[in-house]
Motif scaffolding. Sequence first.
Motif, PDB file in Angstrom:
ATOM      1  N   SER A  25       2.101  13.086   2.106  1.00 22.21           N
ATOM      2  CA  SER A  25       1.626  14.027   1.078  1.00 22.21           C
ATOM      3  C   SER A  25       0.098  14.064   1.039  1.00 22.21           C
ATOM      4  O   SER A  25      -0.508  15.129   0.951  1.00 22.21           O
ATOM      5  N   ARG A  26      -0.500  12.859   1.101  1.00 23.42           N
ATOM      6  CA  ARG A  26      -1.972  12.795   1.058  1.00 23.42           C
ATOM      7  C   ARG A  26      -2.578  13.536   2.248  1.00 23.42           C
ATOM      8  O   ARG A  26      -3.507  14.322   2.113  1.00 23.42           O
ATOM      9  N   LEU A  27      -1.995  13.305   3.420  1.00 27.69           N
ATOM     10  CA  LEU A  27      -2.510  13.939   4.623  1.00 27.69           C
ATOM     11  C   LEU A  27      -2.389  15.465   4.528  1.00 27.69           C
ATOM     12  O   LEU A  27      -3.351  16.191   4.799  1.00 27.69           O
TER      13      LEU A  27
ATOM     14  N   GLY B 263     -10.060   0.762   1.924  1.00 31.87           N
ATOM     15  CA  GLY B 263      -8.924   1.490   1.315  1.00 31.87           C
ATOM     16  C   GLY B 263      -9.019   2.939   1.743  1.00 31.87           C
ATOM     17  O   GLY B 263      -8.959   3.856   0.928  1.00 31.87           O
ATOM     18  N   CYS B 264      -9.158   3.129   3.073  1.00 32.88           N
ATOM     19  CA  CYS B 264      -9.537   4.448   3.619  1.00 32.88           C
ATOM     20  C   CYS B 264      -8.396   5.456   3.650  1.00 32.88           C
ATOM     21  O   CYS B 264      -8.620   6.633   3.927  1.00 32.88           O
ATOM     22  N   GLY B 265      -7.156   5.012   3.385  1.00 29.54           N
ATOM     23  CA  GLY B 265      -6.023   5.939   3.449  1.00 29.54           C
ATOM     24  C   GLY B 265      -5.914   6.565   4.825  1.00 29.54           C
ATOM     25  O   GLY B 265      -6.004   5.868   5.843  1.00 29.54           O
TER      26      GLY B 265
ATOM     27  N   GLY C 189       0.827  -1.222   0.000  1.00 32.00           N
ATOM     28  CA  GLY C 189       0.000   0.000   0.000  1.00 32.00           C
ATOM     29  C   GLY C 189       0.846   1.251   0.000  1.00 32.00           C
ATOM     30  O   GLY C 189       2.058   1.205  -0.236  1.00 32.00           O
ATOM     31  N   ASP C 190       0.211   2.367   0.279  1.00 25.63           N
ATOM     32  CA  ASP C 190       0.910   3.657   0.235  1.00 25.63           C
ATOM     33  C   ASP C 190       2.043   3.712   1.266  1.00 25.63           C
ATOM     34  O   ASP C 190       1.860   3.300   2.408  1.00 25.63           O
ATOM     35  N   ASN C 191       3.196   4.235   0.832  1.00 25.78           N
ATOM     36  CA  ASN C 191       4.328   4.325   1.761  1.00 25.78           C
ATOM     37  C   ASN C 191       4.268   5.626   2.571  1.00 25.78           C
ATOM     38  O   ASN C 191       3.378   6.460   2.379  1.00 25.78           O
TER      39      ASN C 191
ATOM     40  N   ILE D  73     -10.463   0.582   6.852  1.00 28.52           N
ATOM     41  CA  ILE D  73      -9.450  -0.458   6.608  1.00 28.52           C
ATOM     42  C   ILE D  73      -8.541  -0.064   5.445  1.00 28.52           C
ATOM     43  O   ILE D  73      -9.012   0.482   4.435  1.00 28.52           O
ATOM     44  N   ASP D  74      -7.270  -0.323   5.610  1.00 27.34           N
ATOM     45  CA  ASP D  74      -6.310  -0.053   4.538  1.00 27.34           C
ATOM     46  C   ASP D  74      -5.142  -1.020   4.704  1.00 27.34           C
ATOM     47  O   ASP D  74      -4.801  -1.420   5.813  1.00 27.34           O
ATOM     48  N   ILE D  75      -4.548  -1.365   3.560  1.00 28.98           N
ATOM     49  CA  ILE D  75      -3.428  -2.319   3.605  1.00 28.98           C
ATOM     50  C   ILE D  75      -2.141  -1.638   4.069  1.00 28.98           C
ATOM     51  O   ILE D  75      -1.185  -2.304   4.467  1.00 28.98           O
ATOM     52  N   SER D  76      -2.132  -0.283   4.015  1.00 33.25           N
ATOM     53  CA  SER D  76      -0.930   0.457   4.404  1.00 33.25           C
ATOM     54  C   SER D  76      -0.946   0.752   5.902  1.00 33.25           C
ATOM     55  O   SER D  76      -1.820   1.463   6.405  1.00 33.25           O
TER      56      SER D  76
ATOM     57  N   SER E  69     -15.720   3.257  -1.111  1.00 30.91           N
ATOM     58  CA  SER E  69     -14.464   2.911  -1.774  1.00 30.91           C
ATOM     59  C   SER E  69     -14.065   4.148  -2.563  1.00 30.91           C
ATOM     60  O   SER E  69     -14.678   4.485  -3.575  1.00 30.91           O
ATOM     61  N   VAL E  70     -13.071   4.875  -2.036  1.00 28.93           N
ATOM     62  CA  VAL E  70     -12.701   6.163  -2.627  1.00 28.93           C
ATOM     63  C   VAL E  70     -11.317   6.045  -3.263  1.00 28.93           C
ATOM     64  O   VAL E  70     -10.321   5.889  -2.559  1.00 28.93           O
ATOM     65  N   PHE E  71     -11.267   6.062  -4.570  1.00 29.35           N
ATOM     66  CA  PHE E  71      -9.999   5.940  -5.316  1.00 29.35           C
ATOM     67  C   PHE E  71      -9.182   4.734  -4.829  1.00 29.35           C
ATOM     68  O   PHE E  71      -7.953   4.814  -4.724  1.00 29.35           O
ATOM     69  N   ALA E  72      -9.845   3.658  -4.511  1.00 28.67           N
ATOM     70  CA  ALA E  72      -9.128   2.512  -3.934  1.00 28.67           C
ATOM     71  C   ALA E  72      -9.451   1.237  -4.709  1.00 28.67           C
ATOM     72  O   ALA E  72     -10.491   1.151  -5.366  1.00 28.67           O
ATOM     73  N   PRO E  73      -8.574   0.233  -4.607  1.00 20.62           N
ATOM     74  CA  PRO E  73      -8.868  -1.024  -5.315  1.00 20.62           C
ATOM     75  C   PRO E  73     -10.108  -1.704  -4.724  1.00 20.62           C
ATOM     76  O   PRO E  73     -10.293  -1.694  -3.509  1.00 20.62           O
ATOM     77  N   ILE E  74     -10.919  -2.249  -5.605  1.00 12.02           N
ATOM     78  CA  ILE E  74     -12.180  -2.849  -5.135  1.00 12.02           C
ATOM     79  C   ILE E  74     -12.344  -4.255  -5.712  1.00 12.02           C
ATOM     80  O   ILE E  74     -12.020  -4.483  -6.882  1.00 12.02           O
TER      81      ILE E  74
END
Length: 290
Positions: free
Chosen positions: A62-64, A102-104, A54-56, A128-131, A167-172
């Motif tokens: 940067s996203r935050l 994939g909530c980031g 997931g996102d590093n 939930i997010d994989i990162s 699901s916002v810009f996330a894999p589904i």
Amino acid sequence: MLDNRVILICPVCANPLNQYNKSYSCLNNHAFDKAKQGYVNLLLANQKKTLQPGDNKEMVASRLAFLKQDYYLSISEALNTVISKIISLKTHNHHLHIADLGCGVGYYLSALKKYLSLNECLAEYWGIDISKEAIHSASQYDKTISWLVGSTKTLPFAPQSVDILLSVFAPIYPEEVKRILAPNGRIFVITPASSHLLELRKLLFEQVKESDSEKILQKMNGFFELVDTVPVRSSIHLTSKNEIENLLKMTPFYWKSNLTKKMELLSLNELTVTIDINIWIFQHKQSKLS
Ligand SMILES: C[S@@+](CC[C@H](N)C(=O)[O-])C[C@H]1O[C@@H](n2cnc3c(N)ncnc32)[C@H](O)[C@@H]1O
Ligand SMILES: [Zn+2]
């Protein structure tokens, strides 16, 4: 009214997970400890393709920083409005469960919780997010939501347990969503439409690819039926190199574009960018006989 639905299941054996103080466990004694920030890691080693999926850390930071400036507020507000309308249309006599897949960093789910709480909607929230980095950040942002590290491919939620999914810009993975969505539930999927971040893409690529904004329909077809589509279009003005860099680093374009183009973009002091997204609302396929 509180319900006693089982929501969380063990990622190893799929039995219900119960919380005891700072740990979750199932009847087979598979145990998962809460981190001191309050989230729980339910991602099994065999669900990871890399050591840190997931996102590093850099992308999460940067996203935050970008989201904190509310550049995507129009998206969040539209999502809140659409969801609260759907909830008020249905007469729920039970406590709702709402999960963001994939909530980031948890921007949309936290905002939704605040919005629905003001409208006196009783609900429990799951992000939930994989990162691990993203969930770590989310859990600092809002401690009243249950944050989980896990994969949307194999969700640690019980069958038909969640009423509202985002699901916002996330894999589904539609099959998995179908398994966990409650019979009367809805899933709200946000995907980019054709002009999303167009100015940024024009600066980064010789040829700007037409994004297939309807790809999600083919993906969900066979599993769900479309209830409605809500477009959101607006424009944002970034006023510093730092803000432009944050936006770039939270998109896949950062990895896909060449260095010269990236440097050109990062030399700008300001940039106006189009936001163009769709909120797709899906529900289970309704039986023709009912
Ligand atoms: C483009 S970001 C969107 C994050 C958030 N929804 C937002 O819009 O701010 C995609 C997110 O999906 C996560 N992700 C990627 N693959 C995933 C998977 N298999 N399961 C759960 N999350 C995943 C990434 O870690 C990242 O946080
Ligand atoms: Zn178990």
